[in-house]
Design a protein around this motif. Structure first.
Motif, PDB file in Angstrom:
ATOM      1  N   LYS A 123      -6.617  -2.765   3.261  1.00  0.00           N
ATOM      2  CA  LYS A 123      -6.407  -1.752   3.715  1.00  0.00           C
ATOM      3  C   LYS A 123      -6.293  -0.617   2.492  1.00  0.00           C
ATOM      4  O   LYS A 123      -6.634   0.547   2.626  1.00  0.00           O
ATOM      5  CB  LYS A 123      -5.186  -1.450   4.618  1.00  0.00           C
ATOM      6  N   TRP A 124      -5.659  -1.017   1.391  1.00  0.00           N
ATOM      7  CA  TRP A 124      -5.432  -0.160   0.357  1.00  0.00           C
ATOM      8  C   TRP A 124      -5.353  -0.926  -0.991  1.00  0.00           C
ATOM      9  O   TRP A 124      -5.245  -2.292  -0.944  1.00  0.00           O
ATOM     10  CB  TRP A 124      -4.445   0.649   0.311  1.00  0.00           C
ATOM     11  N   ASN A 125      -5.242  -0.251  -2.324  1.00  0.00           N
ATOM     12  CA  ASN A 125      -4.865  -1.001  -3.276  1.00  0.00           C
ATOM     13  C   ASN A 125      -3.296  -1.405  -3.214  1.00  0.00           C
ATOM     14  O   ASN A 125      -2.439  -1.058  -2.550  1.00  0.00           O
ATOM     15  CB  ASN A 125      -4.596   0.246  -4.623  1.00  0.00           C
ATOM     16  N   PHE A 126      -3.309  -2.605  -4.083  1.00  0.00           N
ATOM     17  CA  PHE A 126      -2.046  -3.283  -4.327  1.00  0.00           C
ATOM     18  C   PHE A 126      -1.656  -3.888  -3.154  1.00  0.00           C
ATOM     19  O   PHE A 126      -0.335  -4.347  -2.980  1.00  0.00           O
ATOM     20  CB  PHE A 126      -0.842  -2.328  -4.861  1.00  0.00           C
ATOM     21  N   THR A 127      -2.529  -4.661  -2.361  1.00  0.00           N
ATOM     22  CA  THR A 127      -2.435  -5.406  -1.298  1.00  0.00           C
ATOM     23  C   THR A 127      -2.266  -6.841  -2.146  1.00  0.00           C
ATOM     24  O   THR A 127      -3.113  -7.042  -3.169  1.00  0.00           O
ATOM     25  CB  THR A 127      -3.659  -5.737  -0.363  1.00  0.00           C
ATOM     26  N   LYS A 128      -1.160  -7.574  -1.730  1.00  0.00           N
ATOM     27  CA  LYS A 128      -0.965  -8.914  -2.542  1.00  0.00           C
ATOM     28  C   LYS A 128      -1.018 -10.189  -1.822  1.00  0.00           C
ATOM     29  O   LYS A 128      -0.758 -10.120  -0.671  1.00  0.00           O
ATOM     30  CB  LYS A 128       0.491  -8.780  -2.976  1.00  0.00           C
ATOM     31  N   PHE A 129      -1.331 -11.296  -2.458  1.00  0.00           N
ATOM     32  CA  PHE A 129      -1.514 -12.471  -1.747  1.00  0.00           C
ATOM     33  C   PHE A 129      -0.670 -13.541  -2.828  1.00  0.00           C
ATOM     34  O   PHE A 129      -0.954 -13.592  -3.849  1.00  0.00           O
ATOM     35  CB  PHE A 129      -3.027 -12.965  -1.584  1.00  0.00           C
ATOM     36  N   LEU A 130       0.297 -14.385  -2.107  1.00  0.00           N
ATOM     37  CA  LEU A 130       0.785 -15.319  -2.703  1.00  0.00           C
ATOM     38  C   LEU A 130       0.357 -16.725  -2.235  1.00  0.00           C
ATOM     39  O   LEU A 130       0.014 -16.882  -1.133  1.00  0.00           O
ATOM     40  CB  LEU A 130       2.316 -15.376  -2.240  1.00  0.00           C
ATOM     41  N   ILE A 131      -0.033 -17.559  -3.403  1.00  0.00           N
ATOM     42  CA  ILE A 131      -0.651 -18.668  -3.270  1.00  0.00           C
ATOM     43  C   ILE A 131       0.205 -19.714  -3.790  1.00  0.00           C
ATOM     44  O   ILE A 131       0.951 -19.612  -5.054  1.00  0.00           O
ATOM     45  CB  ILE A 131      -1.809 -18.934  -4.322  1.00  0.00           C
ATOM     46  N   ASP A 132       0.255 -20.929  -2.974  1.00  0.00           N
ATOM     47  CA  ASP A 132       1.197 -22.090  -3.624  1.00  0.00           C
ATOM     48  C   ASP A 132       0.584 -22.783  -4.670  1.00  0.00           C
ATOM     49  O   ASP A 132      -0.847 -22.743  -4.983  1.00  0.00           O
ATOM     50  CB  ASP A 132       1.728 -22.829  -2.445  1.00  0.00           C
ATOM     51  N   ARG A 133       1.202 -23.781  -5.261  1.00  0.00           N
ATOM     52  CA  ARG A 133       0.783 -24.593  -6.426  1.00  0.00           C
ATOM     53  C   ARG A 133      -0.465 -25.581  -5.930  1.00  0.00           C
ATOM     54  O   ARG A 133      -0.916 -25.923  -6.781  1.00  0.00           O
ATOM     55  CB  ARG A 133       1.968 -25.303  -6.939  1.00  0.00           C
ATOM     56  N   ASN A 134      -0.624 -25.847  -4.568  1.00  0.00           N
ATOM     57  CA  ASN A 134      -1.734 -26.284  -4.306  1.00  0.00           C
ATOM     58  C   ASN A 134      -2.849 -25.608  -4.049  1.00  0.00           C
ATOM     59  O   ASN A 134      -4.047 -26.195  -3.421  1.00  0.00           O
ATOM     60  CB  ASN A 134      -1.083 -27.157  -2.902  1.00  0.00           C
ATOM     61  N   GLY A 135      -2.861 -24.295  -4.159  1.00  0.00           N
ATOM     62  CA  GLY A 135      -3.857 -23.300  -3.897  1.00  0.00           C
ATOM     63  C   GLY A 135      -4.088 -22.869  -2.578  1.00  0.00           C
ATOM     64  O   GLY A 135      -4.872 -22.428  -1.915  1.00  0.00           O
ATOM     65  N   THR A 136      -2.956 -23.191  -1.653  1.00  0.00           N
ATOM     66  CA  THR A 136      -2.827 -22.625  -0.485  1.00  0.00           C
ATOM     67  C   THR A 136      -2.402 -21.202  -0.242  1.00  0.00           C
ATOM     68  O   THR A 136      -1.364 -20.925  -0.800  1.00  0.00           O
ATOM     69  CB  THR A 136      -1.743 -23.358   0.351  1.00  0.00           C
ATOM     70  N   VAL A 137      -3.092 -20.397   0.533  1.00  0.00           N
ATOM     71  CA  VAL A 137      -2.779 -19.018   0.542  1.00  0.00           C
ATOM     72  C   VAL A 137      -1.528 -18.887   1.401  1.00  0.00           C
ATOM     73  O   VAL A 137      -1.624 -19.269   2.622  1.00  0.00           O
ATOM     74  CB  VAL A 137      -3.622 -18.100   1.263  1.00  0.00           C
ATOM     75  N   LEU A 138      -0.120 -18.597   1.114  1.00  0.00           N
ATOM     76  CA  LEU A 138       1.050 -18.454   1.804  1.00  0.00           C
ATOM     77  C   LEU A 138       1.308 -17.330   2.634  1.00  0.00           C
ATOM     78  O   LEU A 138       1.517 -17.431   3.983  1.00  0.00           O
ATOM     79  CB  LEU A 138       1.990 -18.695   0.732  1.00  0.00           C
ATOM     80  N   LYS A 139       0.929 -16.154   2.111  1.00  0.00           N
ATOM     81  CA  LYS A 139       1.159 -14.948   2.709  1.00  0.00           C
ATOM     82  C   LYS A 139       0.414 -13.749   2.139  1.00  0.00           C
ATOM     83  O   LYS A 139       0.295 -13.726   1.049  1.00  0.00           O
ATOM     84  CB  LYS A 139       2.646 -14.572   2.545  1.00  0.00           C
ATOM     85  N   ARG A 140       0.390 -12.671   2.811  1.00  0.00           N
ATOM     86  CA  ARG A 140      -0.412 -11.203   2.655  1.00  0.00           C
ATOM     87  C   ARG A 140       0.741 -10.877   2.703  1.00  0.00           C
ATOM     88  O   ARG A 140       1.517 -10.420   3.571  1.00  0.00           O
ATOM     89  CB  ARG A 140      -1.415 -11.084   3.367  1.00  0.00           C
ATOM     90  N   TYR A 141       0.629  -9.430   1.532  1.00  0.00           N
ATOM     91  CA  TYR A 141       1.771  -8.445   1.905  1.00  0.00           C
ATOM     92  C   TYR A 141       0.912  -7.127   1.653  1.00  0.00           C
ATOM     93  O   TYR A 141       0.140  -6.999   0.835  1.00  0.00           O
ATOM     94  CB  TYR A 141       2.527  -8.475   0.551  1.00  0.00           C
ATOM     95  N   ALA A 142       1.477  -6.194   2.637  1.00  0.00           N
ATOM     96  CA  ALA A 142       0.994  -4.859   2.345  1.00  0.00           C
ATOM     97  C   ALA A 142       1.133  -3.983   1.145  1.00  0.00           C
ATOM     98  O   ALA A 142       2.161  -4.432   0.430  1.00  0.00           O
ATOM     99  CB  ALA A 142       1.518  -3.875   3.649  1.00  0.00           C
ATOM    100  N   PRO A 143       0.434  -2.912   0.720  1.00  0.00           N
ATOM    101  CA  PRO A 143       0.592  -2.401  -0.477  1.00  0.00           C
ATOM    102  C   PRO A 143       1.948  -1.757  -0.588  1.00  0.00           C
ATOM    103  O   PRO A 143       2.476  -1.841  -1.805  1.00  0.00           O
ATOM    104  CB  PRO A 143      -0.484  -0.963  -0.297  1.00  0.00           C
ATOM    105  N   GLN A 144       2.656  -1.161   0.200  1.00  0.00           N
ATOM    106  CA  GLN A 144       3.810  -0.597  -0.051  1.00  0.00           C
ATOM    107  C   GLN A 144       5.087  -1.637   0.147  1.00  0.00           C
ATOM    108  O   GLN A 144       6.242  -1.119  -0.502  1.00  0.00           O
ATOM    109  CB  GLN A 144       4.094   0.275   1.361  1.00  0.00           C
ATOM    110  N   VAL A 145       4.726  -2.831   0.276  1.00  0.00           N
ATOM    111  CA  VAL A 145       5.639  -3.904  -0.207  1.00  0.00           C
ATOM    112  C   VAL A 145       5.718  -3.897  -1.746  1.00  0.00           C
ATOM    113  O   VAL A 145       4.849  -4.537  -2.410  1.00  0.00           O
ATOM    114  CB  VAL A 145       5.404  -5.370   0.484  1.00  0.00           C
ATOM    115  N   SER A 146       6.949  -3.730  -2.355  1.00  0.00           N
ATOM    116  CA  SER A 146       7.201  -3.682  -3.781  1.00  0.00           C
ATOM    117  C   SER A 146       7.144  -5.219  -4.439  1.00  0.00           C
ATOM    118  O   SER A 146       7.677  -6.178  -3.476  1.00  0.00           O
ATOM    119  CB  SER A 146       8.348  -2.735  -4.243  1.00  0.00           C
TER     120      SER A 146
END
Length: 160
Positions: A123-146
């Motif tokens: 949706k916008w700049n600064f969308t974040k994705f957290l990936i675990d040590r095995n390469g699995t996508v854990l979670k997506r965070y909206a841009p406004q999440v600091s």
């Protein structure tokens, strides 16, 4: 397919496999220099410095798809990030994150962790994705999440 199957181009123009980050916790972010969220670079750099010894790496992917908020060249982007925010985490060449020309990495991330109401679009700049040590996508965070608000999830990912 896993995150490590992708190759990306560094901000210096070198092709690089994400395989080199195997075993690390990754925070992948589409960034822009002229966005209201641009000050998040400071928080991203702080997270990187705080947790890099434990295995966190932040990966920044400049994108100009949102109101042309990343108009510069790779050299200008790198200079801006270093001079204004002291960025030392890996930065990559400018990419598209949506549409026909979306980078395959971002297509994969969007499929693995859809956004609000199941939308795959970034949706916008600064969308974040957290990936675990095995390469699995854990979670997506909206841009406004600091970046600071990701601390608990990052610490959990680092411990597992």
């Amino acid at each position: 397919m896993v995150i490590y199957d992708f190759t990306v181009q560094t901000i210096q123009g070198v092709e690089e496999s994400l395989q080199q980050y195997k075993g690390k916790v990754l925070l992948i972010v589409n960034v822009a220099s002229k966005c209201g969220f641009t000050p998040q670079y400071k928080g991203l750099q702080a997270l990187y410095e705080e947790y890099k010894e434990e295995g966190l790496t932040v990966l920044g992917f400049p994108c100009n798809q949102f109101m042309a908020q990343e108009p510069g060249t790779e050299e200008e982007i790198a200079s801006f990030c270093e001079l204004n925010y002291g960025v030392t985490f890996p930065m990559f060449a400018k990419i598209d994150v949506n549409g026909e020309n979306a980078h395959p990495l971002y297509r994969y991330l969007s499929e693995q962790a859809p956004g609000l109401l199941g939308s795959q679009a970034i949706k916008w700049n600064f969308t974040k994705f957290l990936i675990d040590r095995n390469g699995t996508v854990l979670k997506r965070y909206a841009p406004q999440v600091s970046p600071e608000d990701l601390r608990a999830d990052i610490e959990k990912a680092l411990r597992t």
